[in-house]
Write an enzyme that holds these catalytic residues in place. Structure first.
Site, PDB file in Angstrom:
ATOM      1  N   MET A  51      37.657  39.910  29.040  1.00 56.05           N
ATOM      2  CA  MET A  51      38.220  40.375  30.021  1.00 56.05           C
ATOM      3  C   MET A  51      37.342  40.234  31.448  1.00 56.05           C
ATOM      4  O   MET A  51      36.072  39.802  31.180  1.00 56.05           O
ATOM      5  CB  MET A  51      37.845  42.019  29.859  1.00 56.05           C
ATOM      6  CG  MET A  51      38.256  42.806  31.186  1.00 56.05           C
ATOM      7  SD  MET A  51      38.138  44.490  30.713  1.00 56.05           S
ATOM      8  CE  MET A  51      36.421  44.654  31.003  1.00 56.05           C
ATOM      9  N   ASP A  53      38.331  40.493  35.788  1.00 58.73           N
ATOM     10  CA  ASP A  53      38.553  41.323  37.133  1.00 58.73           C
ATOM     11  C   ASP A  53      39.574  42.572  36.473  1.00 58.73           C
ATOM     12  O   ASP A  53      40.493  42.509  35.995  1.00 58.73           O
ATOM     13  CB  ASP A  53      39.394  40.591  38.086  1.00 58.73           C
ATOM     14  CG  ASP A  53      38.710  39.564  38.340  1.00 58.73           C
ATOM     15  OD1 ASP A  53      37.563  39.067  37.851  1.00 58.73           O
ATOM     16  OD2 ASP A  53      39.419  38.558  39.193  1.00 58.73           O
ATOM     17  N   ASP A 184      44.817  36.016  44.496  1.00 61.45           N
ATOM     18  CA  ASP A 184      44.283  37.517  44.386  1.00 61.45           C
ATOM     19  C   ASP A 184      44.994  38.397  45.276  1.00 61.45           C
ATOM     20  O   ASP A 184      44.395  39.097  46.283  1.00 61.45           O
ATOM     21  CB  ASP A 184      42.829  37.645  44.183  1.00 61.45           C
ATOM     22  CG  ASP A 184      42.274  36.643  43.663  1.00 61.45           C
ATOM     23  OD1 ASP A 184      42.695  36.250  42.289  1.00 61.45           O
ATOM     24  OD2 ASP A 184      40.903  36.386  43.613  1.00 61.45           O
ATOM     25  N   GLU A 235      37.108  35.607  46.897  1.00 63.05           N
ATOM     26  CA  GLU A 235      38.200  36.060  46.170  1.00 63.05           C
ATOM     27  C   GLU A 235      38.433  37.509  46.035  1.00 63.05           C
ATOM     28  O   GLU A 235      37.543  38.322  46.646  1.00 63.05           O
ATOM     29  CB  GLU A 235      37.438  35.967  44.633  1.00 63.05           C
ATOM     30  CG  GLU A 235      37.198  34.300  43.997  1.00 63.05           C
ATOM     31  CD  GLU A 235      36.917  33.960  42.871  1.00 63.05           C
ATOM     32  OE1 GLU A 235      37.376  32.995  42.317  1.00 63.05           O
ATOM     33  OE2 GLU A 235      36.034  34.673  42.462  1.00 63.05           O
ATOM     34  N   TRP A 330      29.970  35.842  36.798  1.00 64.41           N
ATOM     35  CA  TRP A 330      30.181  34.561  36.518  1.00 64.41           C
ATOM     36  C   TRP A 330      28.911  33.667  36.102  1.00 64.41           C
ATOM     37  O   TRP A 330      29.222  32.705  35.423  1.00 64.41           O
ATOM     38  CB  TRP A 330      30.988  33.828  37.546  1.00 64.41           C
ATOM     39  CG  TRP A 330      32.532  34.082  37.524  1.00 64.41           C
ATOM     40  CD1 TRP A 330      33.277  34.864  38.550  1.00 64.41           C
ATOM     41  CD2 TRP A 330      33.501  34.440  36.383  1.00 64.41           C
ATOM     42  NE1 TRP A 330      34.484  35.161  38.225  1.00 64.41           N
ATOM     43  CE2 TRP A 330      34.736  34.917  36.996  1.00 64.41           C
ATOM     44  CE3 TRP A 330      33.499  33.939  35.048  1.00 64.41           C
ATOM     45  CZ2 TRP A 330      35.854  35.045  36.151  1.00 64.41           C
ATOM     46  CZ3 TRP A 330      34.691  33.819  34.388  1.00 64.41           C
ATOM     47  CH2 TRP A 330      35.754  34.620  34.839  1.00 64.41           C
TER      48      TRP A 330
HETATM   49  C1  FRU Z   1      37.485  36.358  40.076  1.00 68.63           C
HETATM   50  C2  FRU Z   1      38.621  35.468  39.618  1.00 68.63           C
HETATM   51  C3  FRU Z   1      39.899  35.610  40.730  1.00 68.63           C
HETATM   52  C4  FRU Z   1      40.924  35.152  39.574  1.00 68.63           C
HETATM   53  C5  FRU Z   1      40.666  35.479  38.247  1.00 68.63           C
HETATM   54  C6  FRU Z   1      41.039  34.419  37.198  1.00 68.63           C
HETATM   55  O1  FRU Z   1      36.767  36.780  39.110  1.00 68.63           O
HETATM   56  O2  FRU Z   1      37.976  34.222  39.740  1.00 68.63           O
HETATM   57  O3  FRU Z   1      39.752  34.667  41.808  1.00 68.63           O
HETATM   58  O4  FRU Z   1      42.493  35.422  40.070  1.00 68.63           O
HETATM   59  O5  FRU Z   1      39.047  35.551  38.428  1.00 68.63           O
HETATM   60  O6  FRU Z   1      40.734  35.123  36.107  1.00 68.63           O
END
Ligand code: FRU
Length: 529
Positions: A51, A53, A184, A235, A330
């Site tokens: 999992m 976002d 996003d 993002e 990340w």
């Molecule tokens: C943020 C992100 C978003 C993208 C998603 C992909 O963590 O990088 O920008 O939509 O995760 O899983």
């Protein structure tokens, strides 16, 4: 993150999602054990697999919906789906089947959901408004071919309280003009300009678009190329109006996640406060001045609160702006030592905007519904800390899940070293968190929190600049099996950090020479699962 092939161990199987590969088990509260090592006991985590976002946060007919970036076939990032859960109280969650699967237009990246109360989209049924999800699609084939237009915005709708979704035949609703990062979307109805407003991230800035019906969109403006921190790609923005605490005034807040570039490394969320006139977002002059000295203002100074956004359509009678973040980073999210699932969400928080002597600032506090988990409350008597107070003895707590409210005080004239709270186990592992008056910094120190071999970036001491007033500090801590959330002075500063000790941190002590505990209260917390 960047979505190169290294992140995609099973890149060939995007299309598995077109057939049934919903492996999510329905182990909601009471249904599953949820007692694995490092499993959060009162934070949301998927029953299994990967999992990231939170997505599509929307409240409708008594249910808080939580969709989330989900890969049902592995414990590392892969072809993204929207997982789904609902809650009536923001504390206990029921897992529901995967809501959105990848399709020929690509994977389902992050996005939002709204209730289309006036059926502007025409997707409603039998006089009931539809839920509309607005999300990015990421076409891996396009990215692999070296193109720049492989991300675009699409929509889907539901007329059965989010249980099943139909993708709009006219997708994508915002095609990509050739911008490498274009994703996003967060959508809200702006009652002043009477339009849907979408904000999404485009590399080093956000784009605002407007629409009468969620299907047809026009570009309104761009914001951010010269603003805030640009240590990494932008993002997951969120734009919303909020009442300035204690006044009749409204300001607009723009949340903006960035990776890397966070104050303590990797992923983090900055924000801006200003005005939105239906076309442009303009930071408030007061806020601009405050920002110029420190470049960016951060929602949470811990390592583990990313891509957070707020709930849409929370009833006006409730009035709160409710926030949820992904409790990871990340820098190491894909290698943390959990066996069958990866990551949890932060606690839901209520955001307030206050006009402080630093300028406009967001304060975050855990939602009051969490108080229902409090089990055994123990008052901690006022005392000088001297060589340390073992709260495990004072409270008799055995539980790993705890909540602690402590008021510290000290004398300006006394030499005071750092003070705070230590979570510890019988293996010599610990997490320390508190305040260093000399450095004027809050900190969470997880350098000795357990084996950190899974990532050289994990065992960190994280700090947040903070000036206390009158030699007093109020700390509110929520401690779960693999995380701590520290709210200082009623949410003026927040730090969220995860950890993975060999044994649970059942021990609790307070330390800090020259400092007193002026008052305190502790609770054991029930499991939410
Ligand atoms: C943020 C992100 C978003 C993208 C998603 C992909 O963590 O990088 O920008 O939509 O995760 O899983």
């Amino acid at each position: 993150m960047s979505f190169n092939i290294n992140y995609i161990p099973y890149a060939g199987i995007v299309l598995c999602s077109l057939v049934a590969c919903n492996t999510l088990k329905n182990s909601g509260p009471g249904g599953g054990a949820y007692i694995e090592k490092h499993r959060s006991q009162f934070h949301f985590s998927p029953a299994e697999k990967w999992m990231n976002d939170p997505n599509g946060l929307v409240y409708y007919e008594g249910e808080y919906h939580l969709f989330y970036q989900y890969y049902p076939d592995s414990t590392v990032w892969g072809p993204m789906h929207w997982g789904h859960a609902v809650s009536r109280n923001l504390v206990q969650w029921q897992h529901l089947p995967v809501a959105l699967y990848p399709d020929q237009l690509g994977m389902i990246f992050s996005g939002s959901a709204v209730v289309d109360w006036n059926n502007t989209s025409g997707f409603g049924k039998d006089g009931r408004p539809p839920l509309v999800a607005i999300y990015t699609q990421h076409l891996m084939a396009g990215e692999k071919a070296g193109r720049h237009d492989f991300q675009y915005q699409s929509i889907a709708y539901s007329t059965d309280k989010g249980r099943t979704w139909t993708k709009y035949a006219g997708n994508p609703v915002i095609p990509n003009p050739g911008i490498h990062d274009f994703r996003d979307p967060k959508v809200m109805w702006d009652k002043e300009s009477k339009q849907w407003v979408m904000v999404f991230a485009a590399g080093n800035h956000v784009k605002l678009w407007g629409s009468p019906d969620l299907k047809h969109w026009t570009h309104l403006s761009d914001f951010g190329r010269e603003w805030g921190s640009h240590g990494g790609v932008w993002e997951c923005p969120d734009l919303f109006p909020v009442r300035v605490d204690g006044t009749g005034e409204t300001r607009w807040v723009l949340l903006l996640s960035i990776n890397p570039g966070a104050p303590n490394g990797g992923s983090g969320t900055q924000y801006f406060v200003g005005q939105f006139d239906g076309k442009n977002f303009v930071p408030d002059p007061g806020f601009s001045q405050a920002v110029s000295g420190e470049k960016a203002v951060w929602l949470d100074y811990g390592r583990d609160n990313y891509a957070g956004v707020t709930w849409s359509d929370v009833p006006a009678s409730d009035g709160r702006r409710l926030f949820l973040g992904w409790m990871s980073n990340w820098d190491y999210a894909q290698v943390v030592p959990t066996a069958t699932w990866r990551s949890a969400m932060t606690l839901p928080r209520s955001l307030q905007l206050k006009n402080t002597n630093e300028g406009f600032r967001l304060f975050s506090e855990p939602v009051r519904e969490l108080q229902n988990l409090r089990e055994r409350g123990v008052t901690i008597p006022a005392a000088a800390i001297d060589d340390g107070l073992d709260l495990s003895t004072v409270t008799g707590f055995r539980s790993v899940t705890k909540e602690l409210v402590l008021e510290f005080e000290w004398n300006a004239a006394d030499p005071v070293a750092e003070f705070g709270v230590e979570l510890y186990n019988g293996k010599g592992e610990k997490v320390a968190l508190g305040y260093d008056p000399a450095k004027q910094q809050l900190f969470v120190d997880r350098t000795q929190s357990g084996p950190g071999g899974f990532s050289p970036k994990f065992l960190s001491r994280d700090v947040a600049p903070y000036v206390t007033s009158n030699q007093r500090l109020h700390l509110h801590l929520l401690i779960d099996a693999a995380s701590v959330e520290m709210f200082a002075d009623n949410g003026a500063r927040v730090m969220t950090d995860i950890f993975f000790p060999t044994e649970d941190f059942t021990g609790l002590r307070v330390y800090g020479k020259g400092v007193r505990v002026a008052s305190g209260k502790a609770w054991e917390l029930k499991k939410a699962w």
